[in-house]
Design a protein around this motif. Sequence first.
Motif, PDB file in Angstrom:
ATOM      1  N   ALA A  80       0.835  -1.214   0.000  1.00  0.00           N
ATOM      2  CA  ALA A  80       0.000   0.000   0.000  1.00  0.00           C
ATOM      3  C   ALA A  80       0.863   1.254   0.000  1.00  0.00           C
ATOM      4  N   PHE A  81       1.992   1.213   0.715  1.00  0.00           N
ATOM      5  CA  PHE A  81       2.903   2.362   0.679  1.00  0.00           C
ATOM      6  C   PHE A  81       3.401   2.627  -0.740  1.00  0.00           C
ATOM      7  N   GLY A  82       3.745   1.531  -1.427  1.00  0.00           N
ATOM      8  CA  GLY A  82       4.232   1.688  -2.797  1.00  0.00           C
ATOM      9  C   GLY A  82       3.186   2.283  -3.727  1.00  0.00           C
ATOM     10  N   TRP A  83       1.962   1.762  -3.640  1.00  0.00           N
ATOM     11  CA  TRP A  83       0.904   2.298  -4.499  1.00  0.00           C
ATOM     12  C   TRP A  83       0.564   3.742  -4.131  1.00  0.00           C
ATOM     13  N   ALA A  84       0.589   4.082  -2.881  1.00  0.00           N
ATOM     14  CA  ALA A  84       0.299   5.457  -2.472  1.00  0.00           C
ATOM     15  C   ALA A  84       1.358   6.410  -3.011  1.00  0.00           C
ATOM     16  N   ALA A  85       2.647   6.030  -2.893  1.00  0.00           N
ATOM     17  CA  ALA A  85       3.712   6.873  -3.429  1.00  0.00           C
ATOM     18  C   ALA A  85       3.587   6.997  -4.940  1.00  0.00           C
ATOM     19  N   LEU A  86       3.210   5.887  -5.617  1.00  0.00           N
ATOM     20  CA  LEU A  86       3.065   5.914  -7.070  1.00  0.00           C
ATOM     21  C   LEU A  86       1.908   6.828  -7.488  1.00  0.00           C
ATOM     22  N   LEU A  87       0.833   6.799  -6.761  1.00  0.00           N
ATOM     23  CA  LEU A  87      -0.301   7.666  -7.092  1.00  0.00           C
ATOM     24  C   LEU A  87       0.062   9.136  -6.931  1.00  0.00           C
ATOM     25  N   VAL A  88       0.830   9.465  -5.915  1.00  0.00           N
ATOM     26  CA  VAL A  88       1.242  10.872  -5.748  1.00  0.00           C
ATOM     27  C   VAL A  88       2.089  11.318  -6.929  1.00  0.00           C
ATOM     28  N   VAL A  89       3.027  10.423  -7.338  1.00  0.00           N
ATOM     29  CA  VAL A  89       3.885  10.762  -8.486  1.00  0.00           C
ATOM     30  C   VAL A  89       3.026  10.901  -9.755  1.00  0.00           C
ATOM     31  N   ALA A  90       2.047   9.991  -9.907  1.00  0.00           N
ATOM     32  CA  ALA A  90       1.183  10.052 -11.089  1.00  0.00           C
ATOM     33  C   ALA A  90       0.387  11.349 -11.110  1.00  0.00           C
ATOM     34  N   VAL A  91      -0.079  11.815  -9.978  1.00  0.00           N
ATOM     35  CA  VAL A  91      -0.828  13.070  -9.919  1.00  0.00           C
ATOM     36  C   VAL A  91       0.060  14.232 -10.349  1.00  0.00           C
ATOM     37  N   PHE A  92       1.305  14.244  -9.862  1.00  0.00           N
ATOM     38  CA  PHE A  92       2.210  15.327 -10.268  1.00  0.00           C
ATOM     39  C   PHE A  92       2.503  15.281 -11.766  1.00  0.00           C
ATOM     40  N   LEU A  93       2.636  14.056 -12.313  1.00  0.00           N
ATOM     41  CA  LEU A  93       2.902  13.953 -13.757  1.00  0.00           C
ATOM     42  C   LEU A  93       1.690  14.448 -14.578  1.00  0.00           C
ATOM     43  N   SER A  94       0.504  14.083 -14.149  1.00  0.00           N
ATOM     44  CA  SER A  94      -0.703  14.574 -14.858  1.00  0.00           C
ATOM     45  C   SER A  94      -0.817  16.084 -14.718  1.00  0.00           C
ATOM     46  N   TRP A  95      -0.535  16.591 -13.567  1.00  0.00           N
ATOM     47  CA  TRP A  95      -0.594  18.045 -13.363  1.00  0.00           C
ATOM     48  C   TRP A  95       0.418  18.755 -14.267  1.00  0.00           C
ATOM     49  N   HIS A  96       1.573  18.143 -14.440  1.00  0.00           N
ATOM     50  CA  HIS A  96       2.586  18.735 -15.307  1.00  0.00           C
ATOM     51  C   HIS A  96       2.082  18.818 -16.753  1.00  0.00           C
ATOM     52  N   GLY A  97       1.408  17.772 -17.214  1.00  0.00           N
ATOM     53  CA  GLY A  97       0.866  17.780 -18.580  1.00  0.00           C
ATOM     54  C   GLY A  97      -0.227  18.820 -18.746  1.00  0.00           C
ATOM     55  N   ILE A  98      -1.036  18.978 -17.713  1.00  0.00           N
ATOM     56  CA  ILE A  98      -2.120  19.962 -17.799  1.00  0.00           C
ATOM     57  C   ILE A  98      -1.559  21.367 -17.845  1.00  0.00           C
ATOM     58  N   THR A  99      -0.564  21.619 -17.000  1.00  0.00           N
ATOM     59  CA  THR A  99       0.023  22.967 -17.000  1.00  0.00           C
ATOM     60  C   THR A  99       0.715  23.281 -18.322  1.00  0.00           C
TER      61      THR A  99
END
Length: 309
Positions: A80-99
């Motif tokens: 669960a720690f791994g998936w939680a860290a991965l989701l945070v990174v994925a959110v930042f990557l999506s935010w980067h594409g949107i910006t």
Amino acid sequence: MTTVQAHQKRRLSPLLAPAAILSLASLAWTTWSLVDLLGTGLIGVTVAAGADIIWGSVIIAEARGLRITLGRGAHNIVPAFGWAALLVVAVFLSWHGITKGAPAMAAAGPFLPLGAKAVWVLALADMRDPAALTHEDLHTLAEMERHMTLEEAQHDIEMRRRTMQADLVMREVSTDFDIEVMRQDRSRELHRRRPLALTAAPESPTRTDAPSEVPDERHDAPLPRVAPVTAAAPRPAADAQPHHTGEALSLEGLSKAAAVRIVRDAHPTASAPQIVERLAHHGIEADAAYVRTVLSRTKQQRNGNGGYL
């Protein structure tokens, strides 16, 4: 919370190579995206590297079989720690594409780390040995090992306590032994230094034979020297027999044996019965056998010692 690390023999999986390549690509893409998103230059590398380190650490923990549960029998929370860290990174990557105004980048950006995570899950599952112990088995063994460690520590403490008690007893015995040896040495020294006590020999009392004493030449008093009686003129044969009248012998205070000797010295030719008669005249009772015994011993003394006192 219980933490158990599974020490299992792992097999190599063909999925390790793709997982490693995807991880490197994901780290590169994530680092660039976060630095560009933050817009802080090189300082943004620290945030990007921190996110990559967190994600990689969780992958390593899963590969080593680390298990963290909130209670016995509960689910492992390490993935669960791994998936939680991965989701945070994925959110930042999506935010980067949107910006950036790039919908494709916002959609495909998180795909690379998600894909790397999925491949790692498959590789770790393929590396596990089906015959290996389960986490419950490992937990049971860990409990037994923990109890054994506790018992060993208790045993060591008990042995230390007994050793101390034995050492105390031995010291007490040694001290008592030293005291006893010292006491004996002092006793011998005092006995050696004690003045020599000389006991005087008891004085022999003056012995006087009673009139009724049994004759014994070893215990008789010494005989006094008596001057020989000068013979008178020859007497007729009729007067050869001794008579009691006119005799001046003094036998008072003498033993019976001494009286026999004096009478014999005064009348050398007198027989034993005649000596008995003369002794009776002086109040001394004796028989002829006694007189002969005294005369025999007197004769033996004279022959052996050259005379008597």
